[in-house]
Design an enzyme around this catalytic site. Structure first.
Site, PDB file in Angstrom:
ATOM      1  N   GLY A 130       0.934  -1.233   0.098  1.00  0.00           N
ATOM      2  CA  GLY A 130       0.098  -0.246   0.116  1.00  0.00           C
ATOM      3  C   GLY A 130       0.807   1.353  -0.108  1.00  0.00           C
ATOM      4  O   GLY A 130       2.092   1.255  -0.472  1.00  0.00           O
ATOM      5  N   SER A 131       0.192   2.388   0.494  1.00  0.00           N
ATOM      6  CA  SER A 131       0.995   3.631   0.394  1.00  0.00           C
ATOM      7  C   SER A 131       1.686   3.885   1.577  1.00  0.00           C
ATOM      8  O   SER A 131       1.812   3.035   2.476  1.00  0.00           O
ATOM      9  CB  SER A 131      -0.087   4.825   0.590  1.00  0.00           C
ATOM     10  OG  SER A 131      -0.990   4.852   1.644  1.00  0.00           O
TER      11      SER A 131
ATOM     12  N   VAL B 165      -0.050   4.474   4.932  1.00  0.00           N
ATOM     13  CA  VAL B 165      -0.608   3.184   5.166  1.00  0.00           C
ATOM     14  C   VAL B 165       0.559   2.397   6.207  1.00  0.00           C
ATOM     15  O   VAL B 165       0.350   1.523   7.163  1.00  0.00           O
ATOM     16  CB  VAL B 165      -1.251   2.350   4.459  1.00  0.00           C
ATOM     17  CG1 VAL B 165      -1.612   0.985   4.617  1.00  0.00           C
ATOM     18  CG2 VAL B 165      -2.673   3.006   3.736  1.00  0.00           C
ATOM     19  N   GLY B 166       1.734   2.328   5.276  1.00  0.00           N
ATOM     20  CA  GLY B 166       2.585   1.487   5.943  1.00  0.00           C
ATOM     21  C   GLY B 166       3.223   1.816   7.127  1.00  0.00           C
ATOM     22  O   GLY B 166       3.390   1.341   8.140  1.00  0.00           O
TER      23      GLY B 166
ATOM     24  N   GLU C 107       5.440  -3.405   1.663  1.00  0.00           N
ATOM     25  CA  GLU C 107       5.845  -3.145   0.354  1.00  0.00           C
ATOM     26  C   GLU C 107       4.988  -1.861  -0.068  1.00  0.00           C
ATOM     27  O   GLU C 107       3.783  -1.716  -0.084  1.00  0.00           O
ATOM     28  CB  GLU C 107       5.426  -4.201  -0.600  1.00  0.00           C
ATOM     29  CG  GLU C 107       5.936  -5.351  -0.351  1.00  0.00           C
ATOM     30  CD  GLU C 107       7.499  -5.463  -0.643  1.00  0.00           C
ATOM     31  OE1 GLU C 107       7.875  -4.636  -1.309  1.00  0.00           O
ATOM     32  OE2 GLU C 107       8.050  -6.531  -0.549  1.00  0.00           O
TER      33      GLU C 107
ATOM     34  N   CYS D  67       3.467  -0.123  -8.394  1.00  0.00           N
ATOM     35  CA  CYS D  67       4.608   0.539  -7.365  1.00  0.00           C
ATOM     36  C   CYS D  67       5.924   0.586  -8.100  1.00  0.00           C
ATOM     37  O   CYS D  67       6.894   1.340  -7.835  1.00  0.00           O
ATOM     38  CB  CYS D  67       4.726  -0.131  -6.240  1.00  0.00           C
ATOM     39  SG  CYS D  67       4.869  -1.968  -6.349  1.00  0.00           S
TER      40      CYS D  67
END
Length: 517
Positions: A245-246, A249-250, A267, A301
């Site tokens: 995710g973004s 979010v990470g 990731e 990504c």
């Protein structure tokens, strides 16, 4: 939905008008959460609905997963690999149908949808071999008649949270490896692509049933954060959570999982660049730049977001790239003449437009594309013309990842400057240089070169193979999944020492005699 055989595809994949959102592999729960509607970005039509799972459903799944883990971890790894092999074979049977669903629900063109399912097949094949190679290490003890070694054991319940842009492959990267490692998996897919996840579990059910695998080895929870959110991240019963995710979010995931000392595979975002050297093959660099920037409509990504071009050839390369962009066919992703489909939704379009406004405000220039397409064939307002902008690396908007097809062009004078610009962003996922000068390419791959988890020479930034560990550094999160030795993240490591003598010598020669026999 008769165009492109969509109705047949949905039928082949066992998708109904309304689908339950919780599965323990071979069995589905009757869920009671709010209805989640999935609309195709390709034409704005409703594809299907999913009744979301709630926390009670999650608790039932967790109980089953914990129970089944005790069984699954004791199945010999090569036999676990045999189940994964059959999963790969089942995916081969449904490759066209599942690839079509990926394309229709997410928006990537059909060839990319097929490629994504092929990634699932490839990682299944890889995992089968890996099931016989869960190697430990032996080492010499400093004590007489002692043996030391390390081994790896199954970890437990692995949580996998996936993004919309690769709605099935990323699950497979994690799940296939976790399964051969002896773990069980709970999958929480993106709410933007829930039907892909339901379809995958429909496909896997036959394999589990014919092999009499108990419920709970692979599990699905389709739920918004309203139902299954932070509590999932805080759940101590899940020793590892893998998130795609973004960066934002990470950071949240890392904080909540880290507070309970759980493990994460993160990731996150990429801000990937290609260095185009005066010593490189210009045609190869042009093709790689085009594919890297527009594949999946810029929603990978690993998408190429920056091109750093040597000043002596900047104008020529820029003009050729613009000419190539003008030939790009945009339209319905299931029409195979098109190479760019829609963005996933209107919020992605707004982000695309905002990035262009910002780059101009900061002193950049839009030199091609950037507008939203309207009219017949462009229903839904999600089709855009990929954009090329001239910019500078320090621009705030260039430092961010815009998940859309906007490409920034920049000049450089020396390879030292190019590498500094290349590394001068917060993200560190994928990178590439086009050069036939060994001094440049080896420098790019050296300790003072690319700071990314993936560094390529004379190929694009995207299109990674499953054999290598996938992931990046800095704001990309540091996680690794898929190939190489990424399997170790899904297992717990243990050091063992065996004394096969009759004395009890201590390490470091310590004397500690407490009593006489």
């Amino acid at each position: 939905m008769e165009n492109f055989g969509i109705s047949k595809m949905l039928s082949d994949l066992g998708l109904k008008e309304v689908n339950n959102g919780a599965s323990t592999g071979a069995e589905w729960f009757e869920t009671s959460g709010e209805i989640l509607e999935s609309y195709s970005p390709a034409d704005g039509k409703l594809i299907g609905k999913v009744k979301q799972a709630n926390w009670d459903d999650y608790e039932k799944i967790m109980a089953k997963a914990q129970e089944t883990f005790k069984y699954w971890r004791m199945v010999p790894a090569p036999k676990r690999g045999e189940i994964v092999r059959q999963m790969g074979e089942e995916l081969r049977k449904y490759k066209e149908s599942l690839g079509k669903l990926v394309s229709y629900e997410m928006g990537k063109v059909y060839q990319e949808g097929l490629g994504e399912v092929q990634e699932m097949i490839d990682i299944a094949d890889f995992a089968v071999g890996q099931s016989r190679q869960l190697y430990g290490f032996t080492m010499h003890s400093e004590r007489e008649k002692h043996r030391m070694y390390e081994q790896y054991h199954p970890l437990g319940v692995v949580g996998v949270i996936t993004s919309f842009n690769f709605p099935v492959a990323v699950w497979a990267w994690n799940a296939m490896i976790a399964l051969i490692a002896g773990d069980v998996v709970i999958w929480k897919p993106s709410s933007k692509t829930p039907l892909c996840a339901v379809a995958v579990h429909n496909i896997m059910a036959d394999v589990l049933k014919r092999n009499n695998i108990p419920e709970g080895v692979i599990n699905l929870v389709v739920a918004s954060s309203k139902y299954v959110g932070d509590d999932f991240l805080k759940d101590k019963r899940v020793p590892l959570i893998s998130v795609t995710g973004s960066v934002a979010v990470g950071r949240r995931v890392a904080k909540l999982v880290g507070e309970r000392l759980g493990k994460t595979i993160l990731e996150l975002g990429g801000n990937n660049a290609i260095i185009v050297s005066q010593y490189g093959n210009k045609n190869m660099a042009l093709r790689a730049s085009l594919f890297g920037a527009i594949a999946t409509a810029g929603q990978r990504c690993t998408t190429t977001r920056r091109i750093l071009i040597h000043e002596c050839m900047y104008d020529i390369f820029r003009d050729k790239l613009v000419a190539a962009y003008k030939q790009v066919k945009i339209g319905h992703p299931l029409d195979e003449k098109n190479v760019v489909g829609p963005l996933v939704d209107k919020s992605a379009v707004e982000a695309f437009k905002y990035a262009q406004e910002q780059v101009v405000k900061e002193g950049g220039k839009i030199i091609y594309g950037g507008h939203v397409l309207e009219g017949d064939g462009y229903e839904g307002g999600t089709y855009v013309v990929p954009c090329i902008a001239e910019a500078e690396n320090h621009f705030h908007i260039v430092q961010e990842e815009t998940f859309a097809p906007i490409l920034y062009l920049m000049k450089y004078k020396t390879i030292e400057e190019a590498i500094e610009m290349h590394n001068g962003v917060p993200q560190g996922l994928s990178s590439s240089i086009f050069s036939r000068n060994i001094h440049e390419t080896e420098r790019f791959l050296s300790h003072e070169g690319s700071d990314c988890g993936i560094a390529n020479v004379n190929i694009a930034t995207n299109g990674a193979e499953i054999g290598g560990a996938f992931g990046g550094e800095k704001d990309t999160g540091g996680g690794r999944e898929s190939g190489s030795d990424a399997w170790k993240a899904y297992m717990r490591r243990q050091t063992n020492t065996i004394n096969f003598g009759t004395d009890l010598p201590l390490a470091q020669g310590i004397k500690f005699d407490m009593f006489e026999e």
